[in-house]
Design a protein around this motif. Structure first.
Motif, PDB file in Angstrom:
ATOM      1  N   GLY A  35      -5.200 -51.340  35.630  1.00 32.48           N
ATOM      2  CA  GLY A  35      -4.776 -52.762  35.811  1.00 32.48           C
ATOM      3  C   GLY A  35      -3.088 -52.408  35.918  1.00 32.48           C
ATOM      4  N   TYR A  36      -2.817 -51.402  35.341  1.00 32.65           N
ATOM      5  CA  TYR A  36      -1.350 -51.012  35.484  1.00 32.65           C
ATOM      6  C   TYR A  36      -1.164 -51.307  37.172  1.00 32.65           C
ATOM      7  N   ARG A  37       0.817 -51.525  37.336  1.00 30.98           N
ATOM      8  CA  ARG A  37       1.050 -51.173  38.346  1.00 30.98           C
ATOM      9  C   ARG A  37       1.253 -49.307  38.722  1.00 30.98           C
ATOM     10  N   VAL A  38       0.991 -49.347  39.713  1.00 34.73           N
ATOM     11  CA  VAL A  38       1.633 -47.819  39.387  1.00 34.73           C
ATOM     12  C   VAL A  38       1.826 -47.226  40.867  1.00 34.73           C
ATOM     13  N   ILE A  39       2.961 -46.743  40.259  1.00 31.59           N
ATOM     14  CA  ILE A  39       3.493 -46.402  42.198  1.00 31.59           C
ATOM     15  C   ILE A  39       3.911 -44.611  42.076  1.00 31.59           C
ATOM     16  N   SER A  40       2.766 -44.316  42.985  1.00 33.13           N
ATOM     17  CA  SER A  40       2.252 -42.568  43.224  1.00 33.13           C
ATOM     18  C   SER A  40       3.432 -42.460  44.543  1.00 33.13           C
ATOM     19  N   THR A  41       4.179 -40.030  43.815  1.00 32.19           N
ATOM     20  CA  THR A  41       5.271 -40.096  45.247  1.00 32.19           C
ATOM     21  C   THR A  41       4.289 -39.149  45.932  1.00 32.19           C
ATOM     22  N   ARG A  42       5.003 -38.572  46.454  1.00 32.46           N
ATOM     23  CA  ARG A  42       4.574 -37.063  47.123  1.00 32.46           C
ATOM     24  C   ARG A  42       5.719 -37.142  48.825  1.00 32.46           C
ATOM     25  N   ARG A  43       5.412 -35.325  49.052  1.00 35.79           N
ATOM     26  CA  ARG A  43       6.552 -35.507  50.158  1.00 35.79           C
ATOM     27  C   ARG A  43       6.296 -35.957  51.990  1.00 35.79           C
ATOM     28  N   ARG A  44       4.990 -36.567  51.917  1.00 39.69           N
ATOM     29  CA  ARG A  44       4.161 -36.836  52.647  1.00 39.69           C
ATOM     30  C   ARG A  44       3.563 -37.854  52.900  1.00 39.69           C
ATOM     31  N   PRO A  45       3.965 -39.371  51.607  1.00 38.55           N
ATOM     32  CA  PRO A  45       3.128 -40.064  51.287  1.00 38.55           C
ATOM     33  C   PRO A  45       2.152 -41.046  52.493  1.00 38.55           C
TER      34      PRO A  45
END
Length: 270
Positions: free
Chosen positions: A24-34
């Protein structure tokens, strides 16, 4: 809704992102090629290549970067990370190194394993400063991944080798058990299911009983029975020695990475 950013959504980063999103968390994930992370988006995870943007809108930042990349990245993000709860899951990087760059942040060092995706990981963590409110938040978030435990930092390299790398050891054992089943004529699907279910059941029995592994093992071994012949072959193959050496070797590698990356830190400990 609390927002957590996961910087570096590779294998572990993706696993914990999925687990957090399910919780239930808002998650922002990052990577070079989204664009390669369509699977994460299906869980409602925001995927981006903008690390600074992800960090700035987060209540907690989890760094799942390679050890060699961590320091340079947090230097770039130092302004955005100021005052944040920063959880590093980079193997072999001491908290002191991170704190020197981010003196105003609450620094946590942790390590989980890939089983975090199904809420069955083991996630030890340590902190530089005691802050009951922040530690409670950290414990709640890391608890989403499975079992979590606060430990001294001196144990983190060994725990990285044991529980962080552990799924690879256990999956190798399960694969060997499956091949054994194939060798004696079991269909592949039955051999595989029997192998992993036996491992899961044995682990659950151990956890719930509180007994030593040897005590439970002895209940299975009967004089002149089937199991003792199998145990004899395992001992002859030195399976326990091999596993112990695997954990020892991985621990030594973690310490070497730390020493190579941060030689001054290593000299101060001597």
């Amino acid at each position: 809704m609390e927002t957590i950013s996961v910087i570096g959504a590779g294998t572990i980063g993706s696993a914990i992102s999925i687990s957090l999103a399910k919780a239930g968390y808002r998650v922002i994930s990052t990577r070079r090629r989204p664009d390669l992370n369509a699977g994460l988006k299906s869980y409602g995870i925001e995927v981006t290549s903008d690390n600074a943007g992800a960090v700035s809108s987060s209540d907690m930042v989890i760094l799942t970067l390679k050890p060699a990349d961590l320091v340079s990245e947090i230097r770039k993000l130092s302004n955005s990370l100021r005052g944040k709860i920063v959880v590093s899951m980079a193997a072999a990087v001491p908290m002191r190194i991170i704190h020197e760059i981010l003196p105003d942040s609450f620094i946590v060092r942790s390590m989980t394993n890939i089983a975090a995706e199904v809420n069955a990981g083991y996630t030890p963590f340590c902190v530089l400063k005691e802050d009951e409110e922040k530690i409670s938040f950290v414990r709640r978030v890391l608890g989403v991944f499975g079992e979590t435990e606060q430990v001294d930092e001196k144990y983190m390299d060994a725990l990285t080798a044991l529980s962080g790398s552990g799924p690879a050891y256990i999956l190798t054992i399960i694969e060997a058990m499956m091949y054994g089943g194939l060798k004696v004529g079991l269909p592949r699907s039955i051999a595989l299911k029997a192998s992993y279910q036996t491992v899961m059941g044995s682990a659950k029995l151990l956890a719930m009983s509180g007994d030593h592994p040897s005590a439970i093992k002895e209940k299975v071994i009967t004089p002149g029975g089937v199991t003792i012949d199998g145990i004899y072959e395992l001992e002859n193959g030195k399976i326990r020695t091999s596993i112990m050496r695997a954990i020892e070797s991985s621990t030594i590698k973690a310490r070497k990475i730390s020493k190579d990356l941060f030689p001054e830190e290593s000299r101060e400990k001597q």
